[in-house]
Scaffold this motif. Structure first.
Motif, PDB file in Angstrom:
ATOM      1  N   THR A  81      17.283  39.864  33.355  1.00  0.00           N
ATOM      2  CA  THR A  81      18.954  39.858  33.960  1.00  0.00           C
ATOM      3  C   THR A  81      19.117  38.977  34.920  1.00  0.00           C
ATOM      4  N   GLN A  82      19.605  38.323  34.927  1.00  0.00           N
ATOM      5  CA  GLN A  82      20.132  36.859  36.174  1.00  0.00           C
ATOM      6  C   GLN A  82      21.524  37.941  36.959  1.00  0.00           C
ATOM      7  N   TYR A  83      21.025  38.247  38.512  1.00  0.00           N
ATOM      8  CA  TYR A  83      22.683  38.498  38.390  1.00  0.00           C
ATOM      9  C   TYR A  83      22.906  36.932  39.390  1.00  0.00           C
ATOM     10  N   LYS A  84      24.904  37.012  39.344  1.00  0.00           N
ATOM     11  CA  LYS A  84      25.311  36.234  40.438  1.00  0.00           C
ATOM     12  C   LYS A  84      26.352  37.098  41.624  1.00  0.00           C
ATOM     13  N   THR A  85      27.367  36.274  41.835  1.00  0.00           N
ATOM     14  CA  THR A  85      28.341  37.129  43.366  1.00  0.00           C
ATOM     15  C   THR A  85      29.063  36.036  43.431  1.00  0.00           C
ATOM     16  N   ILE A  86      30.053  36.925  42.923  1.00  0.00           N
ATOM     17  CA  ILE A  86      31.182  35.703  42.986  1.00  0.00           C
ATOM     18  C   ILE A  86      32.118  35.996  44.231  1.00  0.00           C
ATOM     19  N   LYS A  87      32.562  35.885  45.209  1.00  0.00           N
ATOM     20  CA  LYS A  87      33.801  36.107  46.214  1.00  0.00           C
ATOM     21  C   LYS A  87      34.948  35.316  46.226  1.00  0.00           C
ATOM     22  N   PHE A  88      36.127  36.573  46.302  1.00  0.00           N
ATOM     23  CA  PHE A  88      37.521  35.835  46.556  1.00  0.00           C
ATOM     24  C   PHE A  88      37.526  35.550  47.707  1.00  0.00           C
ATOM     25  N   ASP A  89      37.313  34.193  48.977  1.00  0.00           N
ATOM     26  CA  ASP A  89      37.261  34.276  50.750  1.00  0.00           C
ATOM     27  C   ASP A  89      38.832  34.705  50.639  1.00  0.00           C
ATOM     28  N   LEU A  90      39.439  34.690  51.926  1.00  0.00           N
ATOM     29  CA  LEU A  90      40.762  35.254  52.940  1.00  0.00           C
ATOM     30  C   LEU A  90      41.708  34.086  51.941  1.00  0.00           C
ATOM     31  N   ASP A  91      41.697  33.534  51.569  1.00  0.00           N
ATOM     32  CA  ASP A  91      42.472  32.750  50.379  1.00  0.00           C
ATOM     33  C   ASP A  91      42.716  32.719  48.857  1.00  0.00           C
ATOM     34  N   GLU A  92      42.131  33.373  48.858  1.00  0.00           N
ATOM     35  CA  GLU A  92      42.209  33.127  47.025  1.00  0.00           C
ATOM     36  C   GLU A  92      42.075  34.921  46.252  1.00  0.00           C
ATOM     37  N   GLY A  93      43.027  34.874  45.427  1.00  0.00           N
ATOM     38  CA  GLY A  93      43.290  36.526  45.323  1.00  0.00           C
ATOM     39  C   GLY A  93      44.099  36.652  45.590  1.00  0.00           C
ATOM     40  N   ASN A  94      44.839  36.802  45.244  1.00  0.00           N
ATOM     41  CA  ASN A  94      45.704  37.196  47.052  1.00  0.00           C
ATOM     42  C   ASN A  94      46.867  38.030  46.385  1.00  0.00           C
ATOM     43  N   PHE A  95      46.774  39.078  45.626  1.00  0.00           N
ATOM     44  CA  PHE A  95      48.269  39.078  44.698  1.00  0.00           C
ATOM     45  C   PHE A  95      48.937  40.249  45.117  1.00  0.00           C
ATOM     46  N   SER A  96      50.568  40.391  44.992  1.00  0.00           N
ATOM     47  CA  SER A  96      50.937  41.457  45.511  1.00  0.00           C
ATOM     48  C   SER A  96      50.822  43.269  45.494  1.00  0.00           C
ATOM     49  N   ASN A  97      50.033  43.072  43.944  1.00  0.00           N
ATOM     50  CA  ASN A  97      49.548  44.296  42.961  1.00  0.00           C
ATOM     51  C   ASN A  97      48.749  44.244  43.024  1.00  0.00           C
ATOM     52  N   ILE A 100      44.482  42.497  42.459  1.00  0.00           N
ATOM     53  CA  ILE A 100      43.324  41.739  41.670  1.00  0.00           C
ATOM     54  C   ILE A 100      43.584  43.023  40.545  1.00  0.00           C
ATOM     55  N   ARG A 101      44.347  42.804  39.600  1.00  0.00           N
ATOM     56  CA  ARG A 101      43.498  44.168  38.452  1.00  0.00           C
ATOM     57  C   ARG A 101      42.373  43.836  37.436  1.00  0.00           C
ATOM     58  N   SER A 102      41.824  42.194  36.584  1.00  0.00           N
ATOM     59  CA  SER A 102      41.202  41.627  36.530  1.00  0.00           C
ATOM     60  C   SER A 102      40.641  40.910  36.972  1.00  0.00           C
ATOM     61  N   VAL A 103      38.985  40.555  36.531  1.00  0.00           N
ATOM     62  CA  VAL A 103      38.378  39.444  36.390  1.00  0.00           C
ATOM     63  C   VAL A 103      37.662  38.630  35.212  1.00  0.00           C
ATOM     64  N   ASN A 115      42.854  46.228  46.008  1.00  0.00           N
ATOM     65  CA  ASN A 115      43.661  45.611  47.270  1.00  0.00           C
ATOM     66  C   ASN A 115      43.027  43.889  47.981  1.00  0.00           C
ATOM     67  N   LYS A 116      43.681  43.834  47.524  1.00  0.00           N
ATOM     68  CA  LYS A 116      42.798  42.151  47.791  1.00  0.00           C
ATOM     69  C   LYS A 116      43.674  41.998  48.776  1.00  0.00           C
ATOM     70  N   THR A 117      43.568  41.059  50.057  1.00  0.00           N
ATOM     71  CA  THR A 117      44.474  40.367  51.419  1.00  0.00           C
ATOM     72  C   THR A 117      44.395  39.797  51.498  1.00  0.00           C
ATOM     73  N   SER A 118      44.919  39.130  51.956  1.00  0.00           N
ATOM     74  CA  SER A 118      45.069  38.010  52.965  1.00  0.00           C
ATOM     75  C   SER A 118      44.015  38.274  54.091  1.00  0.00           C
ATOM     76  N   SER A 119      43.458  39.709  54.953  1.00  0.00           N
ATOM     77  CA  SER A 119      42.561  39.401  55.764  1.00  0.00           C
ATOM     78  C   SER A 119      41.236  40.497  55.247  1.00  0.00           C
ATOM     79  N   LYS A 120      41.342  40.289  53.843  1.00  0.00           N
ATOM     80  CA  LYS A 120      39.602  40.142  53.175  1.00  0.00           C
ATOM     81  C   LYS A 120      39.281  39.913  52.166  1.00  0.00           C
ATOM     82  N   THR A 121      37.741  39.308  52.325  1.00  0.00           N
ATOM     83  CA  THR A 121      37.032  39.368  51.370  1.00  0.00           C
ATOM     84  C   THR A 121      36.484  40.122  50.027  1.00  0.00           C
TER      85      THR A 121
END
Length: 319
Positions: free
Chosen positions: A255-271, A273-276, A299-305
């Motif tokens: 098993t190999q693990y990866k960590t993906i990250k959405f920074d403050l300016d990434e993935g900020n949809f009004s409703n 992130i439903r899917s990845v 609930n991903k916003t511009s104030s959260k990673t």
């Protein structure tokens, strides 16, 4: 969260002679052993975890033939009695099979020249190198009834060994839960883009590395729509994540693990992130998130990673 794919392999052996021009003499050509399955060894599975830059096709670089007859065991590391090894790759091919049990495949044809492996051959293996212990898989040669047998390679004969390695994406969902910011989400995990042989960072492919494939931001996207069928992908608008981080491989975990990250300016949809959608291991995957009790997206916003750690585990398939 873990995503799982399985693999299996099989062999076919053809012997023949060539004329003075190097052409195959048709009357001499014979199927020495038709398709029979192999056993992927524990060390083959383990090698993939420790060599993140190696695609599965690198496990098919060398063919080993021998005269041993012990029953293949997952803990073996070499043939019983090796006669010859060759990396003379004379043909390769790739493809996909759809239907109830879809898979992608890669075939390589390795040739042994006259004088190499002359005599009775009863075992065969594929590997990443020429050392006797560089085996990814091993098999006894079987007759049409599935019984161990041997073939005879004459001193003036060529032998071509075809090895086919298959990857099987899951066609059913897996489920998990994850807690983010005090909210527990149900996660539906599903294969994506199944049904075609993908290239770099797309679909399912033996060209990709076991653990490092898709290690660029365009391979990891957040969506505001639901996941699609396993032959498709999420819907709606999307935004790419930052470059993921590969975790250290744990011995014998497969098993190999990866960590993906959405920074403050990434993935900020009004409703939210439903899917990845992500490329993990040799395949593409899609995850859908639904908050328990409300069904809300993340609930991903511009104030959260947002960081998600996802595992890719591999193993053997039965065919």
């Amino acid at each position: 969260m873990k995503l799982s794919g399985q693999m299996a392999g099989r062999f076919r052996l053809v012997a023949f002679k060539k004329d003075a021009k190097g052409e195959i003499v048709p009357s001499s050509q014979r199927v020495a052993a038709d398709w029979f399955n192999n056993l992927i060894l524990d060390q083959g599975l383990e090698f993939l975890g420790h060599n993140t830059s190696h695609a599965l096709r690198h496990m098919m670089g060398y063919c080993h033939i021998g005269s041993g007859n012990s029953t293949p065991s997952s803990g073996q590391s070499n043939l019983d009695s090796r006669l010859a090894v060759s990396d003379d790759d004379v043909d390769t091919d790739t493809g996909a099979v759809n239907g109830d049990t879809p898979y992608v495949w890669r075939r390589v044809v390795i040739e042994f020249a006259p004088g190499a492996g002359t005599g009775n051959i009863s075992e065969v293996g594929m590997g990443w190198g020429s050392d006797t212990s560089d085996l990814f898989s091993r098999a006894l040669i079987l007759d049409t009834d599935g019984n161990p047998t041997s073939i005879t390679k004459l001193s003036d004969e060529y032998l071509q060994v075809t090895y086919e390695l298959r990857l099987y994406p899951p066609t059913t969902d897996a489920a998990d839960t994850i807690t983010l910011d005090g909210i527990t989400y149900d996660v539906t995990m599903r294969a994506a883009d199944v049904g075609s042989y993908g290239g770099s960072y797309t679909g399912w492919s033996l060209e990709l590395g076991s653990t490092s494939s898709g290690n660029n931001s365009s391979s990891y996207r957040g969506y505001d729509g639901n996941i699609g069928d396993y032959t498709g992908a999420p819907g709606g608008s999307y935004d790419s994540s930052s470059t993921p981080t590969i975790e250290d491989y744990v011995d014998n975990s497969y098993t190999q693990y990866k960590t993906i990250k959405f920074d403050l300016d990434e993935g900020n949809f009004s409703n939210g992130i439903r899917s990845v959608l992500l490329q993990q291991g040799w395949g593409r995957w899609q995850l859908e998130f639904s908050a328990q009790g409300t069904g809300d997206a993340i609930n991903k916003t511009s104030s959260k990673t947002l960081s998600l750690t996802i595992g890719h585990t591999w193993g053997r398939a039965s065919i």
